[in-house]
Write an enzyme that holds these catalytic residues in place. Structure first.
Site, PDB file in Angstrom:
ATOM      1  N   ASN A 616       6.851 -10.751  13.522  1.00 22.92           N
ATOM      2  CA  ASN A 616       7.359 -10.319  12.129  1.00 22.92           C
ATOM      3  C   ASN A 616       6.357  -8.800  11.355  1.00 22.92           C
ATOM      4  O   ASN A 616       5.447  -9.019  12.287  1.00 22.92           O
ATOM      5  CB  ASN A 616       7.138 -11.639  11.276  1.00 22.92           C
ATOM      6  CG  ASN A 616       5.941 -12.283  10.495  1.00 22.92           C
ATOM      7  OD1 ASN A 616       5.187 -11.808  11.706  1.00 22.92           O
ATOM      8  ND2 ASN A 616       5.463 -12.164   9.701  1.00 22.92           N
ATOM      9  N   LEU A 617       6.537  -9.207  10.523  1.00 23.65           N
ATOM     10  CA  LEU A 617       5.221  -8.109   9.727  1.00 23.65           C
ATOM     11  C   LEU A 617       4.250  -8.501   9.464  1.00 23.65           C
ATOM     12  O   LEU A 617       3.025  -7.602   9.825  1.00 23.65           O
ATOM     13  CB  LEU A 617       5.903  -7.848   7.715  1.00 23.65           C
ATOM     14  CG  LEU A 617       5.137  -7.144   6.920  1.00 23.65           C
ATOM     15  CD1 LEU A 617       5.157  -5.738   7.469  1.00 23.65           C
ATOM     16  CD2 LEU A 617       5.136  -7.691   5.648  1.00 23.65           C
ATOM     17  N   CYS A 618       2.867  -9.335   9.572  1.00 21.12           N
ATOM     18  CA  CYS A 618       2.368  -9.717  10.147  1.00 21.12           C
ATOM     19  C   CYS A 618       1.415 -10.436  11.835  1.00 21.12           C
ATOM     20  O   CYS A 618       0.893 -10.638  11.138  1.00 21.12           O
ATOM     21  CB  CYS A 618       1.498 -10.887   9.218  1.00 21.12           C
ATOM     22  SG  CYS A 618       1.910  -9.893   7.570  1.00 21.12           S
ATOM     23  N   GLU A 620       2.079 -13.038  13.022  1.00 20.13           N
ATOM     24  CA  GLU A 620       2.124 -14.191  12.986  1.00 20.13           C
ATOM     25  C   GLU A 620       3.222 -15.463  13.326  1.00 20.13           C
ATOM     26  O   GLU A 620       3.288 -16.832  13.681  1.00 20.13           O
ATOM     27  CB  GLU A 620       1.531 -15.267  12.053  1.00 20.13           C
ATOM     28  CG  GLU A 620       2.499 -15.275  10.922  1.00 20.13           C
ATOM     29  CD  GLU A 620       2.446 -14.556   9.291  1.00 20.13           C
ATOM     30  OE1 GLU A 620       2.900 -14.392   8.632  1.00 20.13           O
ATOM     31  OE2 GLU A 620       2.419 -12.880   9.998  1.00 20.13           O
ATOM     32  N   ILE A 806      -3.012 -14.757  -1.328  1.00 27.16           N
ATOM     33  CA  ILE A 806      -3.428 -16.228  -2.553  1.00 27.16           C
ATOM     34  C   ILE A 806      -5.101 -16.599  -1.598  1.00 27.16           C
ATOM     35  O   ILE A 806      -5.326 -17.796  -2.493  1.00 27.16           O
ATOM     36  CB  ILE A 806      -2.325 -17.615  -0.981  1.00 27.16           C
ATOM     37  CG1 ILE A 806      -2.525 -17.396   0.567  1.00 27.16           C
ATOM     38  CG2 ILE A 806      -1.002 -16.798  -2.129  1.00 27.16           C
ATOM     39  CD1 ILE A 806      -1.841 -18.452   1.218  1.00 27.16           C
TER      40      ILE A 806
END
Length: 976
Positions: A616-618, A620, A806
């Site tokens: 994905n984008l990161c 993971e 977060i």
């Protein structure tokens, strides 16, 4: 030297300070002239009149360079006595330092500019320190502290009336004299029960900055800025600033909802003098909550279904005192980007925010009030935090709560643009995107419909890049997408150049993230220095759907066809040359990232229903995609630091947290708003979630373990084993209550193959190119039997996301990251924030070496301790920063975690020096250790201005060269 000065007893320091403070008339006018160089002539001094100095009482006076010389002379007098006046050595030092200070001051301001007296004194202090005159610098610091304390006594609630009257524009638009009594009460509350902070400097700085006709909201900002400016000197001022921001938020929310008739100069909707433990009286907070939910629903900001909850029961469960847990960065981030607002007026208070999120996640529960309270308790205590999309949208009219979406783009023009449309719709509601582009035919491939030749995948990536910028996640943050391409694609070399700042801009994608999707066969060819063949996917379509031995056999077959001319659009290159270009572009541009196709598929729990084509984008998430299914993942992170008690992991608390967190994540799937049908189909069928961690570095500090140590690697292993066990067990128990996910049968779970067991499958495929620890400590056999009896609620349970945002909310370190710097300024969409490592400050206070000189040392050395002589070596080791840690330690710890994860982890690597050899070894090690993916490579900018240490004549320190850290990319926020 500094360490010698620090050892002076208190009597000596008092004597020194008094001596300096009483030297007002020691330096005569003749002696002043002695210390002025010929360049300080009358004509040149006339230039000083063009600069103005603001003194602490707000008065403005012309700038005079002679006063800098006098100040330094006094400092030398305090240490060396009156003979300093006739010392040639000191004459030369003061002359040189005077020029240095003056140059530093005027370099930052234009002609006719304004200087503040504190800025001038800061530069004098820095100049003395850098010159190696540490005793003199110490004397100067003590002198400033003594006078600051004396001045602080002049500005208290009792004698504030001595300050000139300033008129403030109140809430009713009328001007009234400032009510200093209310201001003092508010600031005194903000520092109540906190150590090493004081109301005086905040009040003083606010008084100095006031101006006639200031608006009440700007008075709030002055108080806030005054506290913010002190954070680098004392981290506890971060909590003070957070409380002052809370005061502003309480007033805004109550006034915005019409709950209080605020007027004039009311700073708060209640009497601050009556408050003790919390800023808002609990009863007031509870009354506000019900009104907020009702009015926000009427304004179409929240789902009306929330009004049907038992709001009194939920209000009674609120804990307003938890508002005081925030650091300033955390609360400001929520204020700017998360709290529900109308016409820029924040209507949501922190505990209402957490309860609103919890209510959304519990909306389909049978006893939804009880579950909402359970979820609220977890969130508001910072034990667990849902990902940003969940926090943004839970309880709203469009509850898009999922973090990541993975798609495969087909090789058809209409399908390509359909995929781009899906990207836009998913991005609109805060989803991060990972696109697999490997199926799209390469440059010069035949287009059957027109009998023309393709331009390849690059032009479409340019369109995808611009689409991500255009659709900026609902106006809340930048759109974000990552493109993946397999290493055998004919366009791979052009793909590597996408982020370059040179070349044809029509073939560049400056805003898009990119990643290599690397098969094991390529890595073997690199190690063995063999050839590598590039293909166009229209001629070898099944390579995209194969992995492991099947991929190897098919690839070798296609190579044989290429040799006989059966395939036309092919190219053969040296594998090591392509590898070097991959590494070179990674270092130069930060892209493409290195991700490994085979471990992602061989260890994939649901490989019986599809192939993992990308992350994905990161990096993971590792889930399968196809034309009918867009993979979705729903993320949240356990705050590891909140589960350390007396240096040990609290297993019982962790078990309670994880069981509740897994239920919250599973609830996302059914409650979620899906903007495209393929995402809904995939998510409801397989129900993957990604439970991760944050605060790993904080946990190490609490355990007194250095990141670069075998003990830290062992803790990474042990902690992740427990988390993995508990998360998998919780999902299995949910299956008893709610049923197993639809495609459970045939999965690795159903075969009794857990993540730790799937390592054997990868070992069998890799052979000698694999070395990963497989030791265990828990009873996994019992869990295997339990799963085969009960099933699994979720196809995947674990993934470690970056958590940049977060973790700021919770006030802990990001994800599994080491300390970036011990003192630095962080920039994000909420502004710039000074951050100081509170664990370091605590350690230095215990050693009695935390002072203004130490703060300036940390600033000068960019948050590094290594060149500060008076800090013990064991402290330097414990607080080594990311660029001071050998990244091989990060890989070793990541390898230990990876064995327990059914997905992957966002692993950043750090490189202080440009070295092709180190890069090569680092990423080969990551592959051999069984990592599925890596994330950003962060490096020190080679072109940044270097700082060289002080002259060796004045210090024992060796010449130190450091650089301002140049992070090639901002933190990905889409999955956090």
């Amino acid at each position: 030297m500094l360490e010698q000065t620090a050892e002076c007893d208190s009597d000596k320091q008092t004597e020194l300070t008094a001596h300096l403070a009483n030297k007002e008339n020691v330096v005569s006018q003749d002696n002043k002239a002695t210390f002025l160089s010929p360049t300080h002539s009358t004509n040149q001094r006339q230039d000083d009149v063009s600069y103005t100095v603001i003194r602490r009482n707000g008065q403005k006076t012309p700038f005079d360079r002679q006063k800098i010389i006098v100040a330094m002379t006094k400092a030398f007098l305090a240490v060396e006595g009156k003979e300093a006046v006739v010392s040639k050595r000191i004459h030369q030092i003061v002359e040189s330092l005077g020029k240095e200070v003056y140059s530093a001051l005027i370099r930052r301001i234009p002609a006719n500019g304004v200087l503040h007296i504190e800025d001038i004194q800061d530069q004098v202090e820095l100049a003395l320190m850098r010159s190696g005159e540490h005793k003199v610098a110490r004397a100067y610091v003590l002198y400033r502290e003594a006078h600051a304390k004396k001045r602080g006594n002049d500005l208290t609630a009792e004698n504030i009336s001595t300050i000139p009257v300033v008129h403030v524009i109140g809430l009713d638009g009328q001007q009234q004299p400032i009510n200093w009594e209310n201001v003092c009460h508010l600031v005194n509350w903000a520092v109540h029960n906190m150590t090493d902070v004081s109301a005086e400097p905040i009040l003083k700085q606010t008084a100095e900055s006031l101006y006639e006709g200031i608006h009440l909201k700007d008075l709030y900002q002055l108080l806030l800025l005054a506290a913010r400016n002190l954070i680098d000197q004392e981290p506890n001022y971060s909590q003070v600033a957070a409380r002052l921001l809370l005061a502003q938020l309480y007033t805004q929310a109550h006034n915005g909802l019409g709950l209080m008739d605020l007027k004039g100069l009311d700073l708060l909707p209640f009497d601050v003098k009556k408050l003790t433990g919390t800023l808002v009286e609990p009863e007031s907070y509870r009354n506000y909550f019900a009104s907020y939910i009702q009015q926000a629903a009427k304004l179409k900001l929240l789902d009306e279904e929330l009004t049907r909850f038992d709001l009194k029961k939920l209000a009674d469960a609120l804990q307003p005192e938890r508002d005081l847990l925030f650091s300033y960065l955390g609360l400001q981030t929520l204020y700017d980007r998360y709290f529900i607002h109308s016409a820029s007026v924040r209507l949501e208070l922190p505990q209402a925010f957490f309860m609103r999120v919890a209510m959304g996640l519990a909306i389909n529960e049978i006893d939804r009030e009880s579950k909402a309270i359970e979820f609220y308790q977890l969130l508001s205590a910072f034990d667990f935090m849902s990902s940003t999309p969940t926090l943004f949208n839970s309880g709203t009219l469009r509850p898009q709560l999922s973090s990541c979406y993975l798609t495969s783009v087909p090789d058809d023009l209409s399908d390509i643009y359909s995929a781009l449309r899906d990207n836009a719709l998913l991005s609109k509601y805060a989803g991060g995107l990972g696109n697999d582009w490997t199926q799209v035919r390469g440059m010069n491939a035949l287009i059957n419909g027109t009998n023309g030749r393709s331009q390849g995948v690059i032009p479409f990536l340019k369109v995808a890049n611009d689409s991500a910028i255009a659709v900026n996640q609902g106006g809340k943050r930048k759109g974000a997408v990552c493109a993946y391409l397999e290493s055998w694609h004919i366009d791979i070399e052009d793909f590597l150049d996408l982020r370059k700042n040179t070349g044809d801009d029509r073939r560049r994608a400056h805003d898009m993230n990119t990643a290599n999707w690397i098969p094991d066969l390529f890595m073997e060819r690199v190690v063995e220095e063999g050839d590598w063949t590039l293909f166009s996917p229209d001629e070898v379509p099944d390579l995209h759907e194969k992995f492991g031995k099947e991929f190897r056999d098919a690839y070798l077959g296609y190579e044989r066809q290429a040799e006989t001319g059966q395939l036309k659009n092919v190219k053969t290159i040296k594998a090591v040359d392509l590898w070097r270009k991959m590494l070179g572009m990674l270092f130069e541009t930060g892209h493409p990232w290195m991700t490994f196709k085979d471990p992602c598929n061989i260890r994939y729990t649901n490989q019986h229903v599809g192939v993992v084509h990308s992350s994905n984008l990161c990096t993971e998430i590792t889930l399968h995609t196809n034309e009918q299914e867009i993979a979705v993942c729903n993320l949240g992170s356990v705050n590891l630091a909140q589960h350390i008690d007396h240096g040990e992991l609290n297993i019982e608390k962790l078990k309670k947290t994880i069981r509740t967190a897994m239920r919250m994540l599973d609830n996302v799937i059914d409650y979620n708003f899906y903007s495209v049908p393929q995402a809904r189909v995939s998510n409801l069928k397989h129900r993957p979630v990604g439970l991760g961690i944050m605060g790993f570095q904080d946990a190490l500090f609490q355990k007194n373990l250095a990141y670069a140590s075998q003990q830290a690697v062992d803790f990474a292993d042990a902690s992740m084993e427990i988390i993995s066990y508990l998360a998998i067990e919780a999902s299995s128990d949910l299956a008893v209550e709610r049923g197993a996910y639809a495609t459970y049968q045939g999965s690795l779970w159903s075969q009794g193959v857990l993540p730790i067991d799937s390592i054997k499958n990868l070992q069998a495929e890799r052979g000698n190119y694999f070395d990963q620890d497989t030791s265990t400590t828990l009873n996994w056999d019992s869990l295997r039997k339990k799963i085969q009896m009960q099933g699994m609620r979720n196809s995947n349970c674990l993934a470690i996301a970056p958590t940049a945002t977060i973790s700021n909310i919770c006030g802990v370190s990001q994800s599994i990251e080491p300390t970036y710097q011990n003192l630095y300024v962080k920039s994000n969409l909420s502004g710039e924030f000074s951050l100081t490592n509170p664990y370091l400050v605590k350690a230095l206070k215990a050693l009695k070496i935390w002072d203004s000189v130490m703060v300036n040392d940390l600033k000068y050395f960019d948050g590094s301790l290594q060149s500060i002589e008076r800090i013990p070596d064991e402290v330097k080791s414990l607080f080594a920063t990311a660029f001071e840690i050998d990244s091989r330690w990060l890989i070793e710890a990541a390898s230990r975690r990876q064995k327990w994860l059914d997905q992957a982890q966002s692993l950043n690597l750090y490189l202080a020096e440009a070295s092709g050899k180190k890069l090569d070894q680092l990423y080969k090690l990551a592959w051999v250790r069984g990592l599925k993916t890596t994330y950003y490579l962060r490096s020190l900018g080679a072109t940044q201005i270097e700082k060289t240490s002080i002259d060796k004549r004045h210090t024992k320190s060796q010449v130190v060269t450091s650089a301002v850290c140049s992070i090639l990319e901002p933190d990905c926020e889409a999955c956090q």
